[in-house]
Design a protein around this motif. Structure first.
Motif, PDB file in Angstrom:
ATOM      1  N   VAL A 249      57.026   0.406 -13.716  1.00  0.00           N
ATOM      2  CA  VAL A 249      57.099   1.380 -12.860  1.00  0.00           C
ATOM      3  C   VAL A 249      57.312   1.425 -11.357  1.00  0.00           C
ATOM      4  N   ARG A 250      56.916   2.952 -10.797  1.00  0.00           N
ATOM      5  CA  ARG A 250      57.440   3.545  -9.477  1.00  0.00           C
ATOM      6  C   ARG A 250      56.637   2.576  -8.458  1.00  0.00           C
ATOM      7  N   PRO A 251      57.657   1.978  -7.153  1.00  0.00           N
ATOM      8  CA  PRO A 251      57.166   1.057  -6.279  1.00  0.00           C
ATOM      9  C   PRO A 251      55.446   1.729  -5.341  1.00  0.00           C
ATOM     10  N   ASP A 252      54.648   2.847  -5.986  1.00  0.00           N
ATOM     11  CA  ASP A 252      53.866   3.557  -5.105  1.00  0.00           C
ATOM     12  C   ASP A 252      53.021   2.779  -4.645  1.00  0.00           C
ATOM     13  N   TYR A 253      53.356   1.518  -3.457  1.00  0.00           N
ATOM     14  CA  TYR A 253      52.144   0.662  -2.956  1.00  0.00           C
ATOM     15  C   TYR A 253      51.303   1.684  -2.396  1.00  0.00           C
ATOM     16  N   GLU A 254      49.425   0.464  -2.509  1.00  0.00           N
ATOM     17  CA  GLU A 254      48.763   1.266  -2.036  1.00  0.00           C
ATOM     18  C   GLU A 254      47.748   0.178  -0.436  1.00  0.00           C
ATOM     19  N   CYS A 255      47.763   1.251   0.424  1.00  0.00           N
ATOM     20  CA  CYS A 255      47.955   0.277   1.667  1.00  0.00           C
ATOM     21  C   CYS A 255      46.490   0.259   1.620  1.00  0.00           C
ATOM     22  N   ASN A 256      45.103   0.727   0.857  1.00  0.00           N
ATOM     23  CA  ASN A 256      43.773   1.195   1.228  1.00  0.00           C
ATOM     24  C   ASN A 256      42.971   1.171  -0.040  1.00  0.00           C
ATOM     25  N   ASP A 257      41.273   0.742   0.740  1.00  0.00           N
ATOM     26  CA  ASP A 257      41.463   0.210  -0.662  1.00  0.00           C
ATOM     27  C   ASP A 257      40.201   1.494  -1.237  1.00  0.00           C
ATOM     28  N   LYS A 258      39.496   0.441  -1.974  1.00  0.00           N
ATOM     29  CA  LYS A 258      39.115   1.715  -3.227  1.00  0.00           C
ATOM     30  C   LYS A 258      38.192   3.133  -2.545  1.00  0.00           C
ATOM     31  N   TYR A 259      37.484   2.566  -1.622  1.00  0.00           N
ATOM     32  CA  TYR A 259      36.926   3.955  -0.710  1.00  0.00           C
ATOM     33  C   TYR A 259      37.498   4.299  -0.050  1.00  0.00           C
TER      34      TYR A 259
END
Length: 272
Positions: A249-259
């Motif tokens: 998959v793409r290395p599309d990292y997420e720094c934010n939580d769900k909210y």
């Protein structure tokens, strides 16, 4: 000092730095994880990979309802923290969960996490109405009657008493399905990758409620002893595991939580 002594010394310095930066005193309250934004086809690719990998065990599938809480001017959102009432077991088990603002290093997220005791006065009625009375208890009642002192102290230290007194709204209702897996590193440490599908509603007065549907992937380092040093020692194994996922998959990292991921667009609109 030998190499082992030096490594232990550096690990303890790192532990102290993390606790200071997150403004918590209990290392058991520190969460270390990696998060990704994924598309539906990537969700399916990861699912198939886990099904074929004998070292990855599916441990449970949960369905939750989260009601995120905030002030009218989104002070919790702007602080980087998140606060939610989590409804498990079809509303029979309700908890208040708080996650403080964290920091990211090499795509790995460090943050504090706390959970209340089961809130006995916020459960689904066993009667003809089968409802949960959201409005019968104030937030301050929950904070003073269902929350342990360490969680309450962290919230006051991070948010301040003025913000806490003004927590009166639930701007997001989130329904989601979480599939949890387990990948053992040794007897004490394991990784807990999970796949989430979410449907979240931004609750607005006198208007239709915008909805966001999304897929997420998370991978958290877990310690059976809840030992932060053991977790820190296992970050390299987490990154090795994720190297395989990166090939699918793409290395599309997420720094934010769900909210914050859900509300970032709507809060921006509200401010401007």
């Amino acid at each position: 000092m030998n190499i082992k002594g030096f490594n232990d010394f550096m690990l303890n310095i790192t532990k102290s730095y993390i606790l200071d930066k997150l403004r918590v005193s209990d290392p058991k309250k520190v969460e270390i994880e990696l998060k990704r934004r994924i598309k539906e086809d990537e969700y399916l690719k990861i699912t198939k990979y886990f099904q074929k990998n004998s070292k990855v065990k599916q441990i449970k599938t949960n369905v939750f309802i989260d009601q995120f809480l905030d002030t009218g001017d989104f002070r919790i959102f702007h602080s980087g923290a998140s606060l939610r009432l989590r409804y498990k077991g079809n509303g029979k088990n309700v908890y208040l969960q708080y996650k403080g603002g964290g920091f990211v290093l090499n795509n790995v997220l460090f943050r504090s996490e706390f959970s209340s005791r089961k809130i006995s006065h916020l459960v689904k009625e066993e009667g003809h109405r089968d409802i949960i009375q959201f409005n019968e208890k104030s937030f301050m009642w929950i904070l003073n009657n269902a929350v342990e002192e360490d969680m309450r102290k962290a919230m006051y230290d991070h948010l301040g008493s003025r913000v806490i007194r003004n927590i009166k709204t639930g701007p997001v209702i989130c329904f989601y399905k979480k599939i949890k897996y387990e990948y053992n590193i040794d007897d004490d440490i394991y990784l807990e990758p999970s796949l989430d599908f979410l449907s979240a509603f931004h609750i607005k007065s006198n208007s239709f409620h915008p909805m966001s549907s999304l897929y997420e992937y998370e991978n958290e380092i877990k310690s059976r002893k809840n030992d932060l040093i053991l977790k820190l020692k296992s970050i390299s194994q987490l990154l090795d595991f994720e190297g395989v996922i990166n090939k699918m998959v793409r290395p599309d990292y997420e720094c934010n939580d769900k909210y914050h991921r859900i509300m970032s667009y709507f809060v921006k609109k509200a401010v401007h």
